[in-house]
Write an enzyme that holds these catalytic residues in place. Structure first.
Site, PDB file in Angstrom:
ATOM      1  CB  THR A  37      17.955  29.071 -20.610  1.00 43.29           C
ATOM      2  OG1 THR A  37      17.852  29.380 -22.005  1.00 43.29           O
ATOM      3  CG2 THR A  37      17.102  27.847 -20.304  1.00 43.29           C
ATOM      4  N   GLY A  91      21.173  34.108 -16.384  1.00 42.16           N
ATOM      5  CA  GLY A  91      21.519  33.695 -15.027  1.00 42.16           C
ATOM      6  C   GLY A  91      22.812  32.896 -14.997  1.00 42.16           C
ATOM      7  CG  ASP A  93      23.977  26.688 -12.861  1.00 46.29           C
ATOM      8  OD1 ASP A  93      22.786  26.665 -12.485  1.00 46.29           O
ATOM      9  OD2 ASP A  93      24.323  26.441 -14.030  1.00 46.29           O
ATOM     10  CE  LYS A 103      24.948  31.123 -18.848  1.00 47.29           C
ATOM     11  NZ  LYS A 103      23.678  30.935 -18.144  1.00 47.29           N
ATOM     12  N   GLY A 104      24.704  26.187 -17.192  1.00 51.27           N
ATOM     13  CA  GLY A 104      24.297  24.941 -17.822  1.00 51.27           C
ATOM     14  C   GLY A 104      23.482  24.032 -16.923  1.00 51.27           C
ATOM     15  N   GLY A 105      23.150  24.540 -15.714  1.00 49.87           N
ATOM     16  CA  GLY A 105      22.278  23.750 -14.845  1.00 49.87           C
ATOM     17  C   GLY A 105      20.971  23.402 -15.549  1.00 49.87           C
ATOM     18  N   GLY A 106      20.528  24.301 -16.429  1.00 50.51           N
ATOM     19  CA  GLY A 106      19.303  24.050 -17.203  1.00 50.51           C
ATOM     20  C   GLY A 106      19.590  23.366 -18.529  1.00 50.51           C
ATOM     21  CD  GLU A 112      22.426  29.189 -20.799  1.00 46.86           C
ATOM     22  OE1 GLU A 112      21.337  29.282 -20.246  1.00 46.86           O
ATOM     23  OE2 GLU A 112      23.409  28.653 -20.259  1.00 46.86           O
ATOM     24  CE  LYS A 130      21.610  30.242  -8.565  1.00 50.81           C
ATOM     25  NZ  LYS A 130      21.080  30.721  -9.821  1.00 50.81           N
TER      26      LYS A 130
HETATM   27  C1  5RP Z   1      20.809  27.260 -17.924  1.00 50.75           C
HETATM   28  C2  5RP Z   1      21.692  28.143 -17.117  1.00 50.75           C
HETATM   29  C3  5RP Z   1      21.061  28.969 -16.074  1.00 50.75           C
HETATM   30  O1  5RP Z   1      21.435  30.290 -16.276  1.00 50.75           O
HETATM   31  C4  5RP Z   1      21.523  28.517 -14.741  1.00 50.75           C
HETATM   32  O2  5RP Z   1      21.278  27.134 -14.614  1.00 50.75           O
HETATM   33  C5  5RP Z   1      20.816  29.271 -13.608  1.00 50.75           C
HETATM   34  O3  5RP Z   1      19.499  28.837 -13.492  1.00 50.75           O
HETATM   35  P1  5RP Z   1      18.498  29.428 -12.425  1.00 50.75           P
HETATM   36  O4  5RP Z   1      18.293  30.868 -12.771  1.00 50.75           O
HETATM   37  O5  5RP Z   1      17.259  28.598 -12.590  1.00 50.75           O
HETATM   38  O6  5RP Z   1      19.117  29.255 -11.060  1.00 50.75           O
HETATM   39  O7  5RP Z   1      22.879  28.202 -17.295  1.00 50.75           O
HETATM   40  O8  5RP Z   1      21.534  26.464 -18.806  1.00 50.75           O
END
Ligand code: 5RP
Length: 228
Positions: A37, A91, A93, A103-106, A112, A130
């Site tokens: 995500t 992906g 963070d 992870k988990g910015g989204g 995940e 990153k």
């Molecule tokens: C979502 C995530 C993403 O992998 C993470 O936030 C990276 O996001 P992006 O590719 O938009 O930089 O862990 O929960």
């Protein structure tokens, strides 16, 4: 959009194409693909479109990803009927050279982490911004059962953290996210376990106990591959 943001988008697209090539080379005909995500994962999904006939089944790490996969004609299956995931692409963070991640910015960290746990190979896709020496500049997302919000926040403060509620956001599982600054992540596996011991925490965004196996890193000098 400024020059740096445009450059970062280009790096994400390059790494997404490299990941699609990796899938074409490594996913068996009957293998299930896990898909992550975020914006890098979205670029990866776009790069998968020409391969759709080659991918029998995918497991999505979020509702948003499921919608995108279906839109390009890739069949999405429930994880419970999929068994092992041959390859998981997602992906991050932040990521270290040892392939531990935040992870988990989204906000999709729990799903995940579940897909990562089922995956034989986890390929992380990221642009070079990153890559870090030590995790922790990016605030650590922690998914929490809503009624435990205050209790969990107090425990995180005792551990040296400064938790902030992600306003107006609920995860796909109906929970809240606390974004935590200030924790020492020099031993990310230990901190991952310690936070998960707090009652009311669903999971946290440190992916160290199950890190990535492969990192495809988009740089100004091309896509580099790091392995553990
Ligand atoms: C979502 C995530 C993403 O992998 C993470 O936030 C990276 O996001 P992006 O590719 O938009 O930089 O862990 O929960």
């Amino acid at each position: 959009m400024n020059q740096n943001q445009l450059k970062q988008i280009e790096l994400k697209q390059n790494v997404a194409r490299a990941a699609a090539d990796y899938v074409a080379a490594h996913l068996s005909m009957e293998g299930v693909l896990g898909v992550g995500t975020g914006s890098t994962a979205n670029a990866f999904i776009e790069a998968l479109a020409p391969l759709k006939g080659r991918i029998g089944a995918a497991v999505a790490s979020s509702m948003a990803t499921e919608t995108r996969l279906k839109a390009i004609g890739i069949p999405v299956v429930d994880l419970n009927s999929a068994g092992d995931i041959e390859l998981y692409v997602d992906g991050a963070d932040e990521i270290t050279r040892h392939l531990a991640m935040i992870k988990g910015g989204g906000g999709a960290l729990t799903r995940e982490k579940i897909v990562a746990a089922c995956a034989r190979t986890f390929v992380c896709i990221a642009d070079e911004t990153k890559l870090v020496e030590v995790l922790g500049q990016f605030p650590l997302p922690v998914e929490v059962i809503p009624m435990a919000r205050s209790y969990v926040a107090r425990q995180l403060v005792k551990m040296g953290g400064q938790p902030v509620l992600r306003e107006g956001f609920l995860t796909d599982n109906g929970n809240i996210i606390l974004d935590v600054r200030g924790l020492s992540l020099v031993d990310p596996s230990a901190m991952e376990s310690q936070i998960n011991q707090i009652v009311g925490v669903v999971t946290n965004g440190i992916f160290a106990r199950r890190g990535a196996n492969v990192l495809l890193l988009g740089t100004a000098h091309g896509v580099k591959t790091l392995t553990r």
